[in-house]
Write a protein that holds these residues in place. Structure first.
Motif, PDB file in Angstrom:
ATOM      1  N   ALA A  21     -15.779  19.643  23.313  1.00  0.00           N
ATOM      2  CA  ALA A  21     -14.601  19.056  22.662  1.00  0.00           C
ATOM      3  C   ALA A  21     -13.316  19.721  23.150  1.00  0.00           C
ATOM      4  CB  ALA A  21     -14.732  19.179  21.145  1.00  0.00           C
ATOM      5  N   ASP A  22     -13.367  21.027  23.340  1.00  0.00           N
ATOM      6  CA  ASP A  22     -12.186  21.756  23.806  1.00  0.00           C
ATOM      7  C   ASP A  22     -11.811  21.335  25.229  1.00  0.00           C
ATOM      8  OD1 ASP A  22     -10.200  24.013  23.566  1.00  0.00           O
ATOM      9  OD2 ASP A  22     -11.366  24.743  25.272  1.00  0.00           O
ATOM     10  N   LEU A  24     -12.406  18.496  26.650  1.00  0.00           N
ATOM     11  CA  LEU A  24     -11.858  17.134  26.583  1.00  0.00           C
ATOM     12  C   LEU A  24     -10.434  17.161  26.023  1.00  0.00           C
ATOM     13  CD1 LEU A  24     -15.035  15.274  25.266  1.00  0.00           C
ATOM     14  CD2 LEU A  24     -13.957  14.923  27.492  1.00  0.00           C
ATOM     15  N   LYS A  25     -10.207  18.005  25.038  1.00  0.00           N
ATOM     16  CA  LYS A  25      -8.869  18.116  24.445  1.00  0.00           C
ATOM     17  C   LYS A  25      -7.852  18.596  25.471  1.00  0.00           C
ATOM     18  CE  LYS A  25      -6.418  20.304  20.611  1.00  0.00           C
ATOM     19  NZ  LYS A  25      -6.543  21.219  19.429  1.00  0.00           N
ATOM     20  N   ARG A  26      -8.275  19.551  26.323  1.00  0.00           N
ATOM     21  CA  ARG A  26      -7.389  20.094  27.352  1.00  0.00           C
ATOM     22  C   ARG A  26      -7.290  19.182  28.575  1.00  0.00           C
ATOM     23  NH1 ARG A  26      -9.636  23.921  29.681  1.00  0.00           N
ATOM     24  NH2 ARG A  26     -11.600  24.233  28.573  1.00  0.00           N
ATOM     25  N   LYS A  51     -16.081  13.658  17.971  1.00  0.00           N
ATOM     26  CA  LYS A  51     -15.222  12.747  17.226  1.00  0.00           C
ATOM     27  C   LYS A  51     -14.876  11.557  18.125  1.00  0.00           C
ATOM     28  CE  LYS A  51     -13.189  16.285  14.234  1.00  0.00           C
ATOM     29  NZ  LYS A  51     -11.951  16.955  13.797  1.00  0.00           N
ATOM     30  N   LYS A  53     -12.251  10.046  19.189  1.00  0.00           N
ATOM     31  CA  LYS A  53     -11.215  10.212  20.214  1.00  0.00           C
ATOM     32  C   LYS A  53     -11.763  10.958  21.424  1.00  0.00           C
ATOM     33  CE  LYS A  53      -6.476  11.912  20.823  1.00  0.00           C
ATOM     34  NZ  LYS A  53      -5.333  12.587  20.148  1.00  0.00           N
ATOM     35  N   ARG A  54     -12.505  12.054  21.180  1.00  0.00           N
ATOM     36  CA  ARG A  54     -13.085  12.826  22.282  1.00  0.00           C
ATOM     37  C   ARG A  54     -14.216  12.047  22.956  1.00  0.00           C
ATOM     38  NH1 ARG A  54      -8.876  15.033  21.549  1.00  0.00           N
ATOM     39  NH2 ARG A  54      -8.563  16.799  20.157  1.00  0.00           N
ATOM     40  N   LYS A  57     -12.845   9.696  25.483  1.00  0.00           N
ATOM     41  CA  LYS A  57     -12.428  10.396  26.699  1.00  0.00           C
ATOM     42  C   LYS A  57     -13.612  10.693  27.603  1.00  0.00           C
ATOM     43  CE  LYS A  57      -8.081  12.818  25.743  1.00  0.00           C
ATOM     44  NZ  LYS A  57      -7.425  14.142  25.760  1.00  0.00           N
TER      45      LYS A  57
END
Length: 458
Positions: A21-22, A24-26, A51, A53-54, A57
């Protein structure tokens, strides 16, 4: 991240999921390149740990083939919730580049909006629509179109060469079907027939003519029962002219059984079969309110019955304490009987010729259970009468005992017969185990109780 880390994330290990998740967030998708090496079912499990949103992605970063395979592994309601406008356009474009057979297999279980998009973009739209135009819950709707079929005029060597030429389009090879020039199913060959005979042997000398097939509009539950009875790994599907259309495999049948069990569970709980965890509040209302309203009508009718005996309750208020017991046992007995009948109908083990005998057995069992419960309640009333004032405990115990025997007997008989009647009327018999049985037995049970109470106790 290494492949092992992604596999740990797919299995729900918190640290691994957080790392994915991290990344993907970055926007560090380069760290997740190993996701393309995950089998589709593992990638789907990974998606479900993230989640929405991730997850979008991650799906967006996958190449065409893996993303299509991943979507195929997801349940349709998850796909519908996951695929936003951008992803729907991309997936539909990928599906539009597939051959008709593969596109039809992929789109069969996808959300309607995605299906329509892919149809609009596919170069063979008419053929694809025809392939998809089967009624839900039939063999045609769940069959796979990728199969091995060879003409009857070939010999063993030619058939083997044909199979090898199509190796890239074959996932598993259980059976080779033999067709005529019009692609009508004539029979089948086992692999041993091709491996143990000389190449020049004509197929017509080896073909097994006892192929069991189903039509495209055969209900999928019937296909599952047929496959189980005949011990078949796959069942060929033909059209009205006997032309081979596809096959229903073991995996398809297992998925069918899972979906049918889930649908029956929904109906037994008083839910619309289309209900899903992703329902919005505006979807929840039409899918649940009708059943709640039906329950309200049933409980309202029971309340009217109770109200009509207001004088009896005023004369002997203690009768009110027995009403919940009567309604609960009537409902439970009815649900037990109807559930057994529904399962028998679903598995094909229901014996229509034994309906009278089965009803008698249900009645006998219900009478014995009713007597056992009546004895317990009677004992409870006598114990209560020793520590509190109970008017006419003997008559009250007799009233309660007779009522429980009667309501459990009627509930069991109704519960065993209603699913059969619904099945004959072409309704799903699982409906019987929900609101219908519960509310009808509540009403009848309360009515029986007050008839007996007014006759014996008052």
């Amino acid at each position: 991240m290494k492949l092992e880390d992604l596999q740990r994330a797919a299995h729900g290990e918190p640290e691994a999921v957080a790392a994915v998740a991290d990344a993907l967030k970055r926007g560090a998708t380069g760290e997740l390149q190993a996701v393309t090496d995950l089998p589709p079912f593992e990638a789907a499990r990974l998606i479900l740990q993230l989640k929405p949103k991730r997850a979008r992605k991650l799906l967006d970063m996958l190449p065409d083939a893996p993303s299509l395979a991943l979507v195929a592994e997801l349940d349709p309601w998850i796909s519908e919730h996951l695929l936003d406008e951008k992803l729907q356009k991309r997936i539909s474009r990928i599906a539009a580049r597939l051959p008709v057979e593969d596109a039809a297999d992929f789109l069969a279980d996808t959300p309607e909006e995605l299906k329509e998009r892919a149809l609009a973009e596919h170069p063979h739209q008419a053929a694809l629509r025809t392939a998809l135009d089967f009624r839900e819950e039939t063999a045609g709707a769940i069959m796979q179109r990728r199969l091995v079929a060879v003409p009857i005029g070939m010999n063993v060597g030619e058939a083997v060469a044909e199979i090898r030429a199509r190796a890239d389009r074959i996932d598993r090879l259980y059976t080779v079907y033999v067709v005529d020039a019009e692609r009508r199913l004539l029979g089948f060959l086992k692999l041993r027939d091709l491996l143990l005979n000389p190449p020049e042997t004509p197929l017509r000398d080896l073909v097994r003519m006892d192929a069991v097939s189903v039509s495209a509009d055969t209900d999928r539950e019937e296909v599952a029962r047929l496959a189980e009875r005949a011990d078949l790994a796959m069942v060929p599907v033909v059209d009205a002219q006997g032309r081979l259309l596809g096959v229903v495999t073991t995996e398809d049948l297992l998925e069918t059984e899972r979906e049918e069990a889930a649908e029956d569970m929904m109906l037994m709980s008083g839910l619309d079969p289309d209900t899903s965890p992703a329902d919005s509040p505006l979807q929840i209302v039409p899918r649940r309110l009708p059943w709640l309203a039906a329950g309200l009508i049933g409980s309202g009718t029971a309340a009217l019955v109770v109200g009509s005996y207001e004088d009896a309750l005023a004369e002997a208020a203690i009768l009110a304490t027995l009403i919940p017991i009567v309604m609960s046992l009537a409902g439970n007995a009815g649900i037990q009987a109807s559930t057994v009948t529904v399962q028998a109908l679903a598995s094909g083990s229901y014996w229509a010729g034994d309906i009278f005998g089965r009803t008698l057995r249900e009645l006998g069992g219900a009478l014995l259970n009713g007597i056992a419960v009546a004895l317990i309640v009677t004992l409870g009333i006598f114990v209560l009468s020793t520590i509190a004032e109970v008017p006419n405990p003997d008559l009250l115990a007799l009233t309660a005992g007779l009522t429980l025997v009667a309501v459990m007997a009627q509930a069991s008989v109704i519960g065993s017969l209603v699913p059969v009647i619904l099945d004959k009327l072409k309704f799903d018999p699982a409906v019987a185990t929900g609101v219908f049985i519960t509310t009808s037995n509540d009403v009848i049970g309360v009515l029986i109780f007050f008839v007996i109470a007014t006759t014996l106790y008052l």
